[in-house]
Scaffold this active site. Structure first.
Site, PDB file in Angstrom:
ATOM      1  N   HIS A 167      -3.810 -24.278 -29.515  1.00  0.00           N
ATOM      2  CA  HIS A 167      -4.844 -24.818 -28.438  1.00  0.00           C
ATOM      3  C   HIS A 167      -5.361 -26.215 -29.052  1.00  0.00           C
ATOM      4  O   HIS A 167      -6.150 -26.649 -28.324  1.00  0.00           O
ATOM      5  CB  HIS A 167      -5.606 -23.709 -28.610  1.00  0.00           C
ATOM      6  CG  HIS A 167      -5.197 -22.474 -27.988  1.00  0.00           C
ATOM      7  ND1 HIS A 167      -4.828 -22.153 -26.619  1.00  0.00           N
ATOM      8  CD2 HIS A 167      -5.300 -21.145 -28.453  1.00  0.00           C
ATOM      9  CE1 HIS A 167      -4.601 -21.029 -26.656  1.00  0.00           C
ATOM     10  NE2 HIS A 167      -5.024 -20.409 -27.523  1.00  0.00           N
ATOM     11  N   ASP A 293       1.215 -11.937 -28.543  1.00  0.00           N
ATOM     12  CA  ASP A 293       0.106 -11.242 -27.848  1.00  0.00           C
ATOM     13  C   ASP A 293       0.229 -10.568 -26.437  1.00  0.00           C
ATOM     14  O   ASP A 293      -0.525 -10.197 -25.738  1.00  0.00           O
ATOM     15  CB  ASP A 293      -1.118 -11.993 -28.087  1.00  0.00           C
ATOM     16  CG  ASP A 293      -0.747 -13.638 -27.789  1.00  0.00           C
ATOM     17  OD1 ASP A 293       0.267 -13.746 -27.496  1.00  0.00           O
ATOM     18  OD2 ASP A 293      -1.851 -14.066 -27.650  1.00  0.00           O
ATOM     19  N   TYR A 332      -1.981  -9.699 -32.349  1.00  0.00           N
ATOM     20  CA  TYR A 332      -3.071  -9.453 -33.116  1.00  0.00           C
ATOM     21  C   TYR A 332      -2.814  -8.007 -33.277  1.00  0.00           C
ATOM     22  O   TYR A 332      -3.865  -7.320 -33.628  1.00  0.00           O
ATOM     23  CB  TYR A 332      -4.188  -9.921 -32.383  1.00  0.00           C
ATOM     24  CG  TYR A 332      -4.200 -11.365 -32.117  1.00  0.00           C
ATOM     25  CD1 TYR A 332      -4.589 -12.208 -33.188  1.00  0.00           C
ATOM     26  CD2 TYR A 332      -4.015 -11.917 -31.032  1.00  0.00           C
ATOM     27  CE1 TYR A 332      -4.433 -13.475 -33.079  1.00  0.00           C
ATOM     28  CE2 TYR A 332      -3.767 -13.246 -30.668  1.00  0.00           C
ATOM     29  CZ  TYR A 332      -4.481 -14.177 -31.945  1.00  0.00           C
ATOM     30  OH  TYR A 332      -4.067 -15.477 -31.521  1.00  0.00           O
TER      31      TYR A 332
END
Length: 353
Positions: A167, A293, A332
């Site tokens: 990001h 994810d 996660y």
């Protein structure tokens, strides 16, 4: 394939996140990398330590002012007294130089550390602790070492990077990311191989960092398959289909935004499109921003990809027939993420054989 790893990731203890003003435990934990490593070693992987790279090579894609801020933020926070009053034990921004505030005018750097914290960070979730800089800097070395191994002749290498980085733009960080590991690896491969490379992001969230960094650079094709930001998912403002690059990079960015609930068929089909696009662009190597994810078990994304889907994605990526560097990004679900990484990498290796 070799697995590159650094113990320095353990130095980064973000201490949670601040989401809509509420401090939560967060999900980008040291245990993420530890779980992945254990699963890889159980599958027979050998661990390679990173080679330290110069700042000129590792950090050239980022604004030097942002790099210097990250390098010194923790110490400056401590010196400011904010850890005692009001008692915030991590660096957390509260004010941002929004265009609506500063307009198009040049604005002076903030002198108070509480305001400086918002100069380069675009959210309140990406906290800085005492070891964050060393961990983030080591993660770039992990990525660059994996790229070096591929340049030296390995068919593929995997960089177990933590903290993640996809990001991060040229001059802003956020989304639990501090430095863009995958972009650094792509730049190294491009420079070493003398031709275009592709950075394909299969994390469940848009790879806005690489898109921004290479927006006007056609020598690195950037593609991302992710949950549609219009459905309310991070990074919200970017990741839409019409974003295709500009200038020398016009046509060198491809976004494939999927609806929440997408599962194996939709997701793997989108990856196939990205691979075909990269090979049509005559790329000489791939960098894969590997987030897991997209799994149905993951608490941070709304997809339903299975272990079989990750194995199929690995096989699809191998079909490109290109030297490939995998860079770890999101994922996660602690009980399953290591096994999902193994599925993706062994799927790739099975197709190479």
């Amino acid at each position: 394939m070799p697995v590159v790893w650094s113990d320095s990731h353990r130095l980064h203890e973000p201490g949670g996140e601040v989401y809509v003003g509420v401090r939560t435990p967060g999900t980008e934990l040291p245990e993420r990398a530890e779980r992945i490593r254990r699963e890889l070693e159980a599958a027979g992987a050998s661990i390679t330590l990173p080679v330290e790279h110069s700042d000129a090579e590792a950090l050239s894609l980022h604004d030097p002012a942002m790099v210097e801020y990250l390098r010194t933020a923790w110490e400056a926070w401590q010196a400011s007294g904010l850890a005692e009053d009001p008692g915030q034990d991590r660096v957390v921004p509260y004010l941002f130089p929004h265009p609506g505030l500063v307009g198009s005018h040049h604005f002076e750097p903030a002198t108070h550390m509480a305001a400086r914290a918002g100069t380069f960070c675009f959210d309140t979730m990406t906290l800085i602790g005492p070891g964050t800089w060393k961990a983030a800097r080591a993660a770039v070395d992990v990525a660059l070492t994996a790229a070096d191994l591929v340049v030296a002749g390995e068919r593929a290498a995997y960089a177990l990077c933590r903290p993640p980085g996809h990001h991060v733009t040229r001059n802003a960080f956020g989304g639990s990311c501090y430095l863009n590991n995958a972009a650094a690896a792509a730049a190294l491969l491009r420079n070493a191989l003398g031709g275009p490379v592709a950075l394909l992001d299969i994390d469940a969230h848009h790879g806005n960092g690489a898109q921004s960094i290479f927006w006007e650079d056609g020598s690195v094709l950037t593609g991302s398959v992710h949950v549609d930001p219009a459905a309310g998912w991070f990074p919200h403002f970017l990741g839409f289909v019409g974003e295709a690059g500009a200038g020398d990079g016009e046509g060198a960015n491809m976004n494939l935004a999927l609806d929440p609930g997408a599962s194996d068929h939709n997701w793997v089909e989108a990856i196939e499109r990205l691979v075909s696009w990269a090979t049509d662009g005559r790329c000489r190597a791939l960098v894969v921003a590997l987030g897991v994810d997209a799994a149905g078990s993951d608490p941070e994304a709304p997809f339903g990809v299975t272990a079989g889907g990750f194995a199929a994605a690995g096989r699809m990526l191998a079909e490109a027939g290109l030297p490939t560097v995998f860079i770890q990004e999101g994922g996660y679900a602690l009980d399953q993420m290591g096994a999902l990484v193994v599925e993706a990498l062994t799927g790739f290796e099975s197709a190479v054989r």
